[in-house]
Motif scaffolding. Structure first.
Motif, mmCIF file in Angstrom:
data_model
loop_
_atom_site.group_PDB
_atom_site.id
_atom_site.type_symbol
_atom_site.label_atom_id
_atom_site.label_comp_id
_atom_site.label_asym_id
_atom_site.label_seq_id
_atom_site.Cartn_x
_atom_site.Cartn_y
_atom_site.Cartn_z
ATOM 1 N N ILE A 137 2.321 -11.147 -20.916
ATOM 2 C CA ILE A 137 0.990 -11.092 -20.487
ATOM 3 C C ILE A 137 0.667 -10.976 -19.050
ATOM 4 O O ILE A 137 -0.143 -10.309 -18.738
ATOM 5 C CB ILE A 137 0.885 -12.462 -20.492
ATOM 6 N N LYS A 150 -0.720 -7.851 -18.711
ATOM 7 C CA LYS A 150 -2.709 -7.196 -19.405
ATOM 8 C C LYS A 150 -2.808 -8.080 -17.838
ATOM 9 O O LYS A 150 -4.061 -7.140 -17.433
ATOM 10 C CB LYS A 150 -1.825 -8.267 -20.680
ATOM 11 N N HIS A 153 -6.107 -16.154 -19.817
ATOM 12 C CA HIS A 153 -4.476 -15.847 -19.865
ATOM 13 C C HIS A 153 -3.836 -17.301 -19.711
ATOM 14 O O HIS A 153 -2.337 -17.046 -20.157
ATOM 15 C CB HIS A 153 -3.622 -14.826 -19.296
#
Length: 193
Positions: free
Chosen positions: A47, A50, A125
């Protein structure tokens, strides 16, 4: 109104346990009691990728309590801060090559774009797992008198406690932590107390 004598001083009972535990923990150089599984580490690092954060990048978590629009916290408004008061600290961290994750929930004001700053409080996120991961893996945490700092604290991450009127947080801090209390002014004399 119960005070317990400890280390040649008398402390309010809720503070005494924190002092005793921290002193022992520091002396024994104990690691945190909780940690992440390999699966959790891989997921959280994925994550972060990203979000543009590599495994070798370092970051700081920042939580400035603003008061919630979801819940009425007016009686606790003295604990609130202004995120703008932390821009110099943010700039310093970013100039040293770090990133800053602004922690909190989505009731916090949205930050304008600032290079090196992730407004995680308002991020797509955001997750409970990443809340904990970021606190556990940050270089240090800048916090106000609110609940978030407990996460990095539990993982042994240094805390910079700021803008606090309460002494409770002070007594929980360890040798590697810093406490910057709120400046109190006598308005009638325009003098710092």
């Amino acid at each position: 109104h119960i005070y317990i004598p400890i280390y040649n001083n008398n402390f309010f009972h809720s503070h005494s346990s924190g002092l005793k535990i921290n002193k022992i923990w520091d002396k024994l150089k104990k690691p945190p009691l909780i940690n992440f599984s390999n699966t959790e580490l891989k997921l959280c690092n994925k994550i972060l990728l990203k979000m543009g954060i590599n495994k070798n990048d370092w970051f700081v978590t920042l939580h400035v309590r603003e008061g919630s629009t979801k819940v009425d916290f007016k009686s606790e408004s003295f604990r609130n801060g202004n995120i703008k008061d932390y821009h110099k600290a943010i700039k310093f961290i970013v100039n040293k090559g770090g990133y800053v994750f602004r922690m909190g929930d989505d009731s916090l004001s949205k930050l304008p774009y600032i290079k090196g700053v992730i407004d995680y409080a308002n991020s797509k996120h955001k997750s409970h797992a990443l809340d904990i991961f970021l606190g556990a893996k940050s270089k240090f945490c800048i916090a106000t008198s609110s609940g978030y700092y407990i996460i990095p604290y539990l993982f042994g991450i240094p805390i910079l406690m700021t803008n606090s009127l309460s002494s409770l947080e002070y007594w929980l801090l360890r040798k590697k932590d810093f406490f910057l209390p709120r400046i109190i002014l006598d308005k009638s004399k325009n003098k710092k107390l």
